[in-house]
Scaffold this motif. Structure first.
Motif, PDB file in Angstrom:
ATOM      1  N   GLY A   9       0.822  -1.258   0.002  1.00  3.81           N
ATOM      2  CA  GLY A   9       0.039   0.140  -0.144  1.00  3.81           C
ATOM      3  C   GLY A   9       0.665   1.162   0.006  1.00  3.81           C
ATOM      4  N   ILE A  10       2.031   1.246  -0.357  1.00  6.30           N
ATOM      5  CA  ILE A  10       3.024   2.338  -0.237  1.00  6.30           C
ATOM      6  C   ILE A  10       3.065   3.147  -1.636  1.00  6.30           C
ATOM      7  N   LYS A  11       2.899   4.327  -1.691  1.00 10.31           N
ATOM      8  CA  LYS A  11       2.788   5.019  -3.246  1.00 10.31           C
ATOM      9  C   LYS A  11       4.414   5.417  -3.543  1.00 10.31           C
ATOM     10  N   LEU A  12       4.804   4.955  -4.648  1.00  7.65           N
ATOM     11  CA  LEU A  12       6.051   5.418  -5.074  1.00  7.65           C
ATOM     12  C   LEU A  12       6.116   6.194  -6.156  1.00  7.65           C
ATOM     13  N   TYR A  13       6.817   7.349  -6.149  1.00  5.20           N
ATOM     14  CA  TYR A  13       6.944   8.396  -7.121  1.00  5.20           C
ATOM     15  C   TYR A  13       8.042   7.997  -8.037  1.00  5.20           C
ATOM     16  N   PHE A  14       7.879   8.136  -9.465  1.00  2.79           N
ATOM     17  CA  PHE A  14       8.891   7.993 -10.553  1.00  2.79           C
ATOM     18  C   PHE A  14       8.934   8.980 -11.335  1.00  2.79           C
ATOM     19  N   GLU A  15      10.103   8.823 -12.202  1.00  2.00           N
ATOM     20  CA  GLU A  15       9.943   9.687 -13.334  1.00  2.00           C
ATOM     21  C   GLU A  15      10.638   8.848 -14.650  1.00  2.00           C
ATOM     22  N   GLU A  16      10.436   9.256 -15.793  1.00  2.00           N
ATOM     23  CA  GLU A  16      11.026   8.501 -17.030  1.00  2.00           C
ATOM     24  C   GLU A  16      11.398   9.308 -18.053  1.00  2.00           C
ATOM     25  N   THR A  17      12.221   9.017 -18.751  1.00  2.00           N
ATOM     26  CA  THR A  17      12.551   9.775 -20.086  1.00  2.00           C
ATOM     27  C   THR A  17      13.033   8.913 -21.304  1.00  2.00           C
ATOM     28  N   GLY A  18      12.936   9.196 -22.226  1.00  2.00           N
ATOM     29  CA  GLY A  18      13.616   8.218 -23.532  1.00  2.00           C
ATOM     30  C   GLY A  18      12.684   7.031 -23.649  1.00  2.00           C
ATOM     31  N   SER A  19      13.324   6.324 -24.445  1.00  2.00           N
ATOM     32  CA  SER A  19      12.628   5.139 -25.194  1.00  2.00           C
ATOM     33  C   SER A  19      13.637   4.112 -25.483  1.00  2.00           C
ATOM     34  N   PHE A  47      18.054   4.855 -24.103  1.00  2.00           N
ATOM     35  CA  PHE A  47      17.378   4.035 -23.310  1.00  2.00           C
ATOM     36  C   PHE A  47      15.972   4.720 -22.786  1.00  2.00           C
ATOM     37  N   ARG A  48      15.037   3.837 -22.305  1.00  2.00           N
ATOM     38  CA  ARG A  48      13.822   4.239 -21.379  1.00  2.00           C
ATOM     39  C   ARG A  48      14.453   4.584 -20.110  1.00  2.00           C
ATOM     40  N   ALA A  49      14.695   5.501 -19.650  1.00  2.00           N
ATOM     41  CA  ALA A  49      15.298   5.883 -18.363  1.00  2.00           C
ATOM     42  C   ALA A  49      14.465   6.157 -17.415  1.00  2.00           C
ATOM     43  N   ILE A  50      14.645   5.615 -16.015  1.00  2.00           N
ATOM     44  CA  ILE A  50      13.690   5.567 -14.953  1.00  2.00           C
ATOM     45  C   ILE A  50      14.255   5.776 -13.859  1.00  2.00           C
ATOM     46  N   SER A  51      13.801   6.727 -12.952  1.00  2.00           N
ATOM     47  CA  SER A  51      14.153   6.871 -11.641  1.00  2.00           C
ATOM     48  C   SER A  51      13.269   6.982 -10.763  1.00  2.00           C
ATOM     49  N   PHE A  52      13.306   6.460  -9.271  1.00  2.00           N
ATOM     50  CA  PHE A  52      12.070   6.686  -8.516  1.00  2.00           C
ATOM     51  C   PHE A  52      12.827   7.040  -7.041  1.00  2.00           C
ATOM     52  N   ALA A  53      11.790   7.928  -6.152  1.00  2.00           N
ATOM     53  CA  ALA A  53      12.209   7.949  -4.794  1.00  2.00           C
ATOM     54  C   ALA A  53      11.666   6.730  -4.067  1.00  2.00           C
ATOM     55  N   ALA A  54      12.434   6.288  -3.251  1.00  2.00           N
ATOM     56  CA  ALA A  54      12.514   5.132  -2.338  1.00  2.00           C
ATOM     57  C   ALA A  54      11.151   5.427  -1.310  1.00  2.00           C
ATOM     58  N   ARG A  55      10.493   4.543  -0.661  1.00  2.00           N
ATOM     59  CA  ARG A  55       9.570   4.455   0.341  1.00  2.00           C
ATOM     60  C   ARG A  55      10.439   5.707   1.400  1.00  2.00           C
ATOM     61  N   GLY A  56       9.704   6.298   2.088  1.00  2.00           N
ATOM     62  CA  GLY A  56      10.342   7.516   2.966  1.00  2.00           C
ATOM     63  C   GLY A  56      10.941   8.575   2.394  1.00  2.00           C
ATOM     64  N   TYR A  57      10.923   8.751   1.068  1.00  2.00           N
ATOM     65  CA  TYR A  57      11.530   9.772   0.388  1.00  2.00           C
ATOM     66  C   TYR A  57      10.297  10.492  -0.346  1.00  2.00           C
ATOM     67  N   PRO A  58       9.772  11.804  -0.063  1.00  2.00           N
ATOM     68  CA  PRO A  58       8.726  12.407  -0.801  1.00  2.00           C
ATOM     69  C   PRO A  58       9.326  12.854  -2.183  1.00  2.00           C
ATOM     70  N   PRO A  59       8.607  12.565  -3.355  1.00  2.00           N
ATOM     71  CA  PRO A  59       7.005  12.673  -3.051  1.00  2.00           C
ATOM     72  C   PRO A  59       6.480  11.228  -2.885  1.00  2.00           C
ATOM     73  N   SER A  60       7.307  10.206  -2.539  1.00  2.00           N
ATOM     74  CA  SER A  60       6.834   8.850  -2.308  1.00  2.00           C
ATOM     75  C   SER A  60       6.315   8.987  -1.018  1.00  2.00           C
ATOM     76  N   ASP A  61       5.465   7.965  -0.432  1.00  2.00           N
ATOM     77  CA  ASP A  61       4.990   7.882   0.791  1.00  2.00           C
ATOM     78  C   ASP A  61       5.898   7.822   1.944  1.00  2.00           C
ATOM     79  N   VAL A  62       5.784   8.154   3.057  1.00  2.00           N
ATOM     80  CA  VAL A  62       6.624   8.053   4.280  1.00  2.00           C
ATOM     81  C   VAL A  62       5.978   7.341   5.262  1.00  2.00           C
ATOM     82  N   PRO A  63       6.131   5.953   5.326  1.00  2.00           N
ATOM     83  CA  PRO A  63       5.327   5.403   6.358  1.00  2.00           C
ATOM     84  C   PRO A  63       5.885   5.572   8.005  1.00  2.00           C
ATOM     85  N   GLU A  64       5.049   5.878   8.602  1.00  2.00           N
ATOM     86  CA  GLU A  64       5.660   6.170   9.987  1.00  2.00           C
ATOM     87  C   GLU A  64       6.228   4.997  10.799  1.00  2.00           C
ATOM     88  N   GLY A  65       5.998   3.679  10.452  1.00  2.00           N
ATOM     89  CA  GLY A  65       6.549   2.686  11.153  1.00  2.00           C
ATOM     90  C   GLY A  65       7.622   1.893  10.782  1.00  2.00           C
TER      91      GLY A  65
END
Length: 294
Positions: A9-19, A47-65
Motif C-alpha cells: 500500500g505504499i505509493k512510490l513516485y517515479f520519473e522516466e524519459t526516453g525510449s 534507453f527508457r530511463a527511469i528513476s524513483f524515490a524510495a519509500r520514505g523519500y517524498p514525493p513517495s509515501d513516508v510510512p510512520e512505522g
C-alpha cells in the motif's frame, strides 16, 4: 504525478524519459530520484530511463512505522515500479543503499534483471565492522529525530567519502547538500533503522552471489574506503561480475564523476545488450599464483 502502489500500500513516485531498452536507477540514502539527473539525461538519449524515490523519500509515501522498511522491501519496490510500467526486464543501476537493493533484486528477481550495476556498495559489510555500523545507524537515526534533517545534513554531507565531491565540484556539492537537507525526518530515520541497520553483511551472502548469473558490474571510487574490499568480494564471488574503480573519487560517484561513471556503465550495458558480456573462465580461478602448479 506518476506513481505506483506497492503490495503493502505504499505509493512510490517515479520519473522516466526516453525510449527503448529500460534502465532503472536506484538512489542512495543521502540522495533521491533527483540524484540521477546526469544519468537520466545521458541514458535517456539511448534507453527508457527511469528513476524513483524510495519509500520514505517524498514525493513517495513516508510510512510512520519502521516495520515498513527493509532490505527485501527495497528490492521488491524496484519490481513494483517495473510492474506498473509493464516492463518484464530492465537494466538495474544502484548506488550505495540502492546498490544493496540492486544486488538483492538480483537475488529475488533474477529473471527480471537484464543486468545489475552495483555501485558504492559495502558500508558496514565487513564482518569486523558490523557492530560499529549498526551502532552508527542507531546514532544517525537518533540525530535525525532530535535535530531534523536540515541540521543533520550539514554534518552528514561532509563524511570522509563525500568531501572528494565538494573539493571537485562545490556547486554540485551544494545542490546535493540542499536536496539532502529537505529529506523527510521520519523517512530518513526509519530508513536507517529498517534498511541500513538490518541488512545482512555481504560476507554472509557469498553463496547467493556465487549462484548469480545476471551480468553484473561493480563500480566504486578508490577513496570510498568502506566499499573497496566488499567490491573485490563481489567481483570474486559473482561469476558474471567485472570491477571498475574510479580514481581519486569518493562515494557519490555518479554525480562526483558523471562523465566517467556514464562511460563505464554505457560500455557495460552495450556489451550486455550485444550478448557479449562474459562469465568468468573457470581457468581464472586456479589457486596457483602462476598457473604452473595447482
Amino acid at each position: 504525478m506518476p506513481q505506483t502502489t506497492t503490495n503493502d500500500g505504499i505509493k512510490l513516485y517515479f520519473e522516466e524519459t526516453g525510449s527503448g531498452t529500460p534502465i532503472i536507477f536506484v538512489h542512495e540514502f543521502a540522495g533521491d530520484h533527483r540524484s540521477w539527473e546526469p544519468q537520466m539525461r545521458h541514458f535517456g538519449r539511448r534507453f527508457r530511463a527511469i528513476s524513483f524515490a524510495a519509500r520514505g523519500y517524498p514525493p513517495s509515501d513516508v510510512p510512520e512505522g519502521v516495520e515498513a522498511y527493509s532490505q527485501a522491501r527495497a528490492a521488491d519496490d524496484i519490481a513494483a515500479i517495473l510492474d506498473h510500467l509493464s516492463i518484464d526486464t530492465a537494466h538495474v543501476v544502484g548506488l550505495s543503499m540502492g546498490g544493496f537493493a540492486t544486488l538483492h533484486f538480483g537475488f529475488r528477481h533474477a529473471k527480471r534483471a537484464r543486468s545489475l550495476c552495483i555501485a558504492g556498495c559495502g558500508y558496514g559489510a565487513e564482518p569486523d565492522k558490523q557492530i560499529q555500523f549498526k551502532g552508527e545507524a542507531d546514532a544517525v537515526a537518533a540525530a535525525i529525530r532530535t535535530q531534523g534533517m536540515k541540521i543533520f545534513s550539514t554534518r552528514y554531507a561532509y563524511g570522509p567519502t563525500r568531501v572528494q565531491f565538494e573539493n571537485k565540484d562545490p556547486r554540485g556539492f551544494r545542490e546535493f547538500e540542499e536536496q539532502l537537507s529537505g529529506h523527510s525526518d521520519v523517512g530518513s530515520a526509519n530508513t536507517q533503522l529498517g534498511v541500513q541497520r538490518e541488512r545482512p553483511s555481504l560476507y554472509s551472502l557469498v553463496d547467493q552471489m556465487k549462484a548469480l548469473r545476471v551480468p553484473s558490474l561493480i563500480v566504486t571510487g578508490d577513496e570510498d574506503w568502506p566499499c573497496l574490499l566488499p567490491g573485490v568480494l563481489m567481483k570474486q564471488s559473482i561469476p558474471t561480475a567485472a570491477l571498475a574503480v574510479i580514481p581519486n573519487s569518493g562515494h557519490t560517484i555518479n554525480i562526483e564523476e558523471p562523465d566517467e561513471f556514464n562511460r563505464i556503465v554505457l560500455n557495460f550495458l552495450t556489451q550486455v545488450d550485444c550478448g557479449r558480456w562474459p562469465s568468468r573462465d573457470p581457468r581464472a580461478e586456479s589457486k596457483s599464483i602462476t598457473g604452473i602448479k595447482d
